[in-house]
Design a protein around this motif. Structure first.
Motif, PDB file in Angstrom:
ATOM      1  N   MET A  70       0.869  -1.263   0.072  1.00 36.06           N
ATOM      2  CA  MET A  70       0.042   0.049   0.079  1.00 36.06           C
ATOM      3  C   MET A  70       0.744   1.244  -0.190  1.00 36.06           C
ATOM      4  SD  MET A  70      -2.980  -1.029   2.629  1.00 36.06           S
ATOM      5  CE  MET A  70      -3.546   0.679   2.595  1.00 36.06           C
ATOM      6  N   ILE A  71       0.652   2.215  -0.470  1.00 34.05           N
ATOM      7  CA  ILE A  71       1.016   3.595  -0.568  1.00 34.05           C
ATOM      8  C   ILE A  71       1.268   4.041   0.800  1.00 34.05           C
ATOM      9  CG2 ILE A  71       1.170   6.125  -1.612  1.00 34.05           C
ATOM     10  CD1 ILE A  71      -0.505   4.973  -3.934  1.00 34.05           C
ATOM     11  N   SER A  72       2.329   4.790   1.028  1.00 28.39           N
ATOM     12  CA  SER A  72       2.391   5.219   2.488  1.00 28.39           C
ATOM     13  C   SER A  72       1.458   6.346   2.683  1.00 28.39           C
ATOM     14  CB  SER A  72       3.595   5.866   2.873  1.00 28.39           C
ATOM     15  OG  SER A  72       4.010   7.002   2.169  1.00 28.39           O
ATOM     16  N   SER A  73       1.050   6.704   4.187  1.00 24.04           N
ATOM     17  CA  SER A  73      -0.094   7.373   4.722  1.00 24.04           C
ATOM     18  C   SER A  73       0.479   8.817   4.181  1.00 24.04           C
ATOM     19  CB  SER A  73      -0.174   7.247   6.176  1.00 24.04           C
ATOM     20  OG  SER A  73       1.060   7.325   6.997  1.00 24.04           O
ATOM     21  N   TYR A  74       1.795   9.050   4.466  1.00 25.64           N
ATOM     22  CA  TYR A  74       2.074  10.421   4.217  1.00 25.64           C
ATOM     23  C   TYR A  74       1.890  10.951   2.713  1.00 25.64           C
ATOM     24  CZ  TYR A  74       4.373  10.971   8.500  1.00 25.64           C
ATOM     25  OH  TYR A  74       4.575  11.457  10.096  1.00 25.64           O
ATOM     26  N   THR A  75       2.205  10.056   1.604  1.00 31.60           N
ATOM     27  CA  THR A  75       2.170  10.330   0.452  1.00 31.60           C
ATOM     28  C   THR A  75       0.359  10.431   0.085  1.00 31.60           C
ATOM     29  OG1 THR A  75       3.854   8.861  -0.117  1.00 31.60           O
ATOM     30  CG2 THR A  75       2.415   9.247  -2.017  1.00 31.60           C
ATOM     31  N   ILE A  76      -0.254   9.616   0.605  1.00 33.26           N
ATOM     32  CA  ILE A  76      -1.641   9.965   0.217  1.00 33.26           C
ATOM     33  C   ILE A  76      -2.185  10.981   0.745  1.00 33.26           C
ATOM     34  CG2 ILE A  76      -4.214   8.669   0.693  1.00 33.26           C
ATOM     35  CD1 ILE A  76      -2.807   6.013   0.521  1.00 33.26           C
ATOM     36  N   TYR A  77      -1.966  11.230   2.131  1.00 35.34           N
ATOM     37  CA  TYR A  77      -2.849  12.493   2.692  1.00 35.34           C
ATOM     38  C   TYR A  77      -2.201  13.842   2.247  1.00 35.34           C
ATOM     39  CZ  TYR A  77       0.004  12.665   6.969  1.00 35.34           C
ATOM     40  OH  TYR A  77       0.960  12.824   8.084  1.00 35.34           O
ATOM     41  N   LEU A  78      -1.077  13.852   2.130  1.00 30.45           N
ATOM     42  CA  LEU A  78      -0.253  14.977   1.409  1.00 30.45           C
ATOM     43  C   LEU A  78      -0.714  15.473   0.102  1.00 30.45           C
ATOM     44  CD1 LEU A  78       3.354  14.996   2.490  1.00 30.45           C
ATOM     45  CD2 LEU A  78       1.560  16.528   3.351  1.00 30.45           C
ATOM     46  N   LYS A  79      -1.015  14.419  -0.775  1.00 34.95           N
ATOM     47  CA  LYS A  79      -1.664  14.614  -2.095  1.00 34.95           C
ATOM     48  C   LYS A  79      -3.065  15.139  -1.895  1.00 34.95           C
ATOM     49  CE  LYS A  79       1.444  11.549  -4.772  1.00 34.95           C
ATOM     50  NZ  LYS A  79       1.642  10.267  -5.830  1.00 34.95           N
ATOM     51  N   ASP A 125      -6.674   0.528   8.937  1.00 36.14           N
ATOM     52  CA  ASP A 125      -6.122  -0.704   8.179  1.00 36.14           C
ATOM     53  C   ASP A 125      -7.201  -0.786   7.108  1.00 36.14           C
ATOM     54  OD1 ASP A 125      -4.061  -1.042   9.727  1.00 36.14           O
ATOM     55  OD2 ASP A 125      -4.907  -2.584  11.014  1.00 36.14           O
ATOM     56  N   THR A 126      -8.678  -0.624   7.334  1.00 35.06           N
ATOM     57  CA  THR A 126      -9.721  -1.070   6.562  1.00 35.06           C
ATOM     58  C   THR A 126     -10.148   0.226   5.764  1.00 35.06           C
ATOM     59  OG1 THR A 126     -11.335  -0.714   8.379  1.00 35.06           O
ATOM     60  CG2 THR A 126     -10.333  -2.847   7.986  1.00 35.06           C
ATOM     61  N   ARG A 127      -9.691   1.254   6.143  1.00 31.42           N
ATOM     62  CA  ARG A 127     -10.065   2.584   5.470  1.00 31.42           C
ATOM     63  C   ARG A 127      -9.648   2.747   4.098  1.00 31.42           C
ATOM     64  NH1 ARG A 127     -10.525   4.175  10.775  1.00 31.42           N
ATOM     65  NH2 ARG A 127     -12.456   4.721  11.604  1.00 31.42           N
ATOM     66  N   LEU A 128     -10.149   3.661   3.148  1.00 28.07           N
ATOM     67  CA  LEU A 128      -9.935   3.944   1.904  1.00 28.07           C
ATOM     68  C   LEU A 128      -8.433   4.462   1.813  1.00 28.07           C
ATOM     69  CD1 LEU A 128     -10.308   4.149  -1.297  1.00 28.07           C
ATOM     70  CD2 LEU A 128     -11.441   6.106  -0.642  1.00 28.07           C
ATOM     71  N   PHE A 129      -8.416   5.623   2.889  1.00 27.91           N
ATOM     72  CA  PHE A 129      -7.196   6.265   3.211  1.00 27.91           C
ATOM     73  C   PHE A 129      -6.314   5.745   4.359  1.00 27.91           C
ATOM     74  CE2 PHE A 129      -9.742   9.195   0.477  1.00 27.91           C
ATOM     75  CZ  PHE A 129      -9.083   9.050  -0.953  1.00 27.91           C
ATOM     76  N   ASP A 130      -5.190   5.800   4.179  1.00 27.41           N
ATOM     77  CA  ASP A 130      -4.205   5.486   5.396  1.00 27.41           C
ATOM     78  C   ASP A 130      -3.925   6.806   5.800  1.00 27.41           C
ATOM     79  OD1 ASP A 130      -1.211   3.490   6.292  1.00 27.41           O
ATOM     80  OD2 ASP A 130      -2.789   4.434   7.606  1.00 27.41           O
ATOM     81  N   LEU A 131      -4.356   7.258   7.087  1.00 21.45           N
ATOM     82  CA  LEU A 131      -4.101   8.650   7.218  1.00 21.45           C
ATOM     83  C   LEU A 131      -3.613   8.833   8.698  1.00 21.45           C
ATOM     84  CD1 LEU A 131      -7.043  10.827   5.704  1.00 21.45           C
ATOM     85  CD2 LEU A 131      -4.817  10.213   4.770  1.00 21.45           C
ATOM     86  N   THR A 132      -3.050   7.537   9.187  1.00 25.08           N
ATOM     87  CA  THR A 132      -2.516   7.361  10.608  1.00 25.08           C
ATOM     88  C   THR A 132      -1.252   6.817  10.497  1.00 25.08           C
ATOM     89  OG1 THR A 132      -4.933   6.815  11.572  1.00 25.08           O
ATOM     90  CG2 THR A 132      -2.995   6.295  12.752  1.00 25.08           C
ATOM     91  N   HIS A 133      -0.482   7.527  11.381  1.00 19.58           N
ATOM     92  CA  HIS A 133       1.131   7.244  11.336  1.00 19.58           C
ATOM     93  C   HIS A 133       1.362   7.111  12.877  1.00 19.58           C
ATOM     94  CE1 HIS A 133       5.168   6.982  10.392  1.00 19.58           C
ATOM     95  NE2 HIS A 133       5.385   7.751  11.605  1.00 19.58           N
ATOM     96  N   VAL A 134       1.787   5.788  13.053  1.00 22.43           N
ATOM     97  CA  VAL A 134       2.171   5.623  14.609  1.00 22.43           C
ATOM     98  C   VAL A 134       3.753   5.710  14.867  1.00 22.43           C
ATOM     99  CG1 VAL A 134       2.162   3.777  16.371  1.00 22.43           C
ATOM    100  CG2 VAL A 134       0.440   3.863  14.782  1.00 22.43           C
TER     101      VAL A 134
END
Length: 425
Positions: A1-10, A114-123
């Motif tokens: 999967m694409i990293s959370s940072y890449t998805i939500y920044l775009k 884990d199940t959402r369309l966008f991974d916008l969580t970073h631990v």
């Protein structure tokens, strides 16, 4: 999967560009606000509790929740961005890592996408007693006219007429015992609403979800729902049609005035693989003045069609009730039994101090949970909340202690104390 940072920044950049193109002259008029909340919790456990058997006769936990909100409007367009920084430290996280894999403990974990369309969580940290993470709980762009609303992104939707138990609200509902209800957890969705001249409206939601193992979108895990809200002779009604996790749903609800009180209710029918399951909620609320104090109270009955019959919570029988376990794991249900009665009072002792006793009764056990909360509006931007909860009931009851696979060991809890201080800016 694409990293959370890449998805939500775009995604953020795309939303901002849409807004700038819509009206660049007002693109700097952002509404910036937020809060910081610190909460302390203490819970004791009886000697026959599973937690005590793992070496935790009591637990102390601390939570810090920082939320930064940025919202803007350009003509018909609007943007909502809610950033969260969450820090957790406590015994419950540590004991959670030692517990067996079960939906009964799902609420003890940290938030994930884990199940959402966008991974916008970073631990950043998730080990032992510590967890530190950042996430976007709202990230959406909307277009609004006098007749309709369209919104895409991470948002929250609440449906139904339940005050504590909400069978018609299956998108991240609050647990009945939740005290802080400022912000409901968001989901990635396409949302639309059509507004009629009569005041009626039609809402629709599409929530795609991913398989938590493969990361691929799975239509059997998604939700498509529509709800019509209307009025008849001053009374309100709802009609719900949905496909949720590959199961069809039909629901209807109402709200009406009756003898200076308000009566509400919902009924849902879920077409599962084996049968049609009926769930329902009904409540009555009333406000009055008592000894020069404003008081609001309500009674609510809840029938959980997915619950265990006759107050039987044997570990094997619970495991075989897959429909109940799946809903516990998804955070859609929070009860094990069938029949519940709850009562609540909110007493305005002063304009700044509210006292709220709640009682949750499992009518099949019988067992109960008594909860008491005090809310003090300390200053304009600072408030304080504190309270306690006491479970009541025998062993092998829901609130007294659900039996485990080990004889004489129960999923039970004693008195819990909690306090929260919140600063708003």
């Amino acid at each position: 999967m694409i990293s959370s940072y890449t998805i939500y920044l775009k995604f953020i950049l795309s939303i901002i560009c849409i807004g700038l193109l819509a009206n660049p002259l007002h693109a700097d008029e952002w509404d910036i606000r937020g809060h910081t909340k610190y909460q302390l919790r203490y819970t004791d456990y009886p000697s026959d509790s599973l937690f005590s058997q793992l070496g935790y006769e009591d637990t102390t936990d601390q939570d810090l929740d920082f939320r930064l909100i940025a919202e803007n409007r350009w003509n018909h367009w609007d943007v909502r961005i809610h950033y969260q920084l969450i820090a957790l430290y406590g015994d419950s996280l540590e004991v959670y890592r030692q517990l067996p894999d079960s939906p009964l403990f799902a609420s003890l974990g940290i938030p994930t996408d884990d199940t959402r369309l966008f991974d916008l969580t970073h631990v950043f940290v998730n080990d032992g007693k510590k967890a530190l993470l950042q996430r976007l709980d709202r990230l959406s762009v909307g277009y609004t006219t006098a007749s309709y609303v369209i919104r895409f992104g991470r948002e929250a939707v609440s449906w139904g007429n339940g005050l504590l138990y909400t069978p018609m609200d299956f998108f991240n509902p609050y647990a009945p015992t939740t005290v802080d209800k400022d912000y409901k957890t968001g989901d990635d969705m396409l949302y639309g609403q059509w507004l009629y001249d009569s005041g009626n409206d039609l809402q629709g939601v599409i929530v795609p979800r991913r398989d938590p193992v493969s990361g691929d979108l799975d239509s059997d895990l998604g939700s498509v729902a529509t709800k019509y809200h209307g009025f008849i002779n001053g009374n309100e009604y709802d009609v719900l049609l949905a496909r949720h996790f590959a199961e069809g749903m039909l629901g209807t609800g109402f709200a009406m005035d009756w003898r200076e009180s308000v009566v509400r209710g919902d009924v849902t029918l879920t077409n599962t693989e084996d049968k049609i399951v009926v769930s329902a909620v009904a409540n009555i609320s009333y406000s009055w003045v008592w000894s020069d104090k404003n008081v609001t109270g309500f009674l609510e009955y809840f029938y959980n069609g997915f619950g265990m019959p006759n107050g039987n919570y044997d570990a094997q029988d619970l495991a075989e009730n897959t429909e109940l376990m799946e809903r516990l794991l998804r955070g859609e249900l929070f009860t094990l039994g069938r029949n519940y009665l709850a009562g609540s009072l909110t007493i305005e002792t002063t304009p700044l101090l509210l006292l709220t006793p709640n009682l949750f009764i499992n009518l099949d056990d019988p067992s109960a949970l008594f909860q008491f909360t005090g809310y003090y509006d300390w200053k304009h931007n600072l408030n304080f909340l504190a309270g306690f909860a006491v479970p009541i009931g025998p062993e092998e009851s829901e609130f007294g202690g659900v039996p485990t696979d080990t004889p004489g060991v129960y999923l039970s809890s004693g008195t819990s104390l909690y306090a929260q201080i919140a600063y708003f800016f």
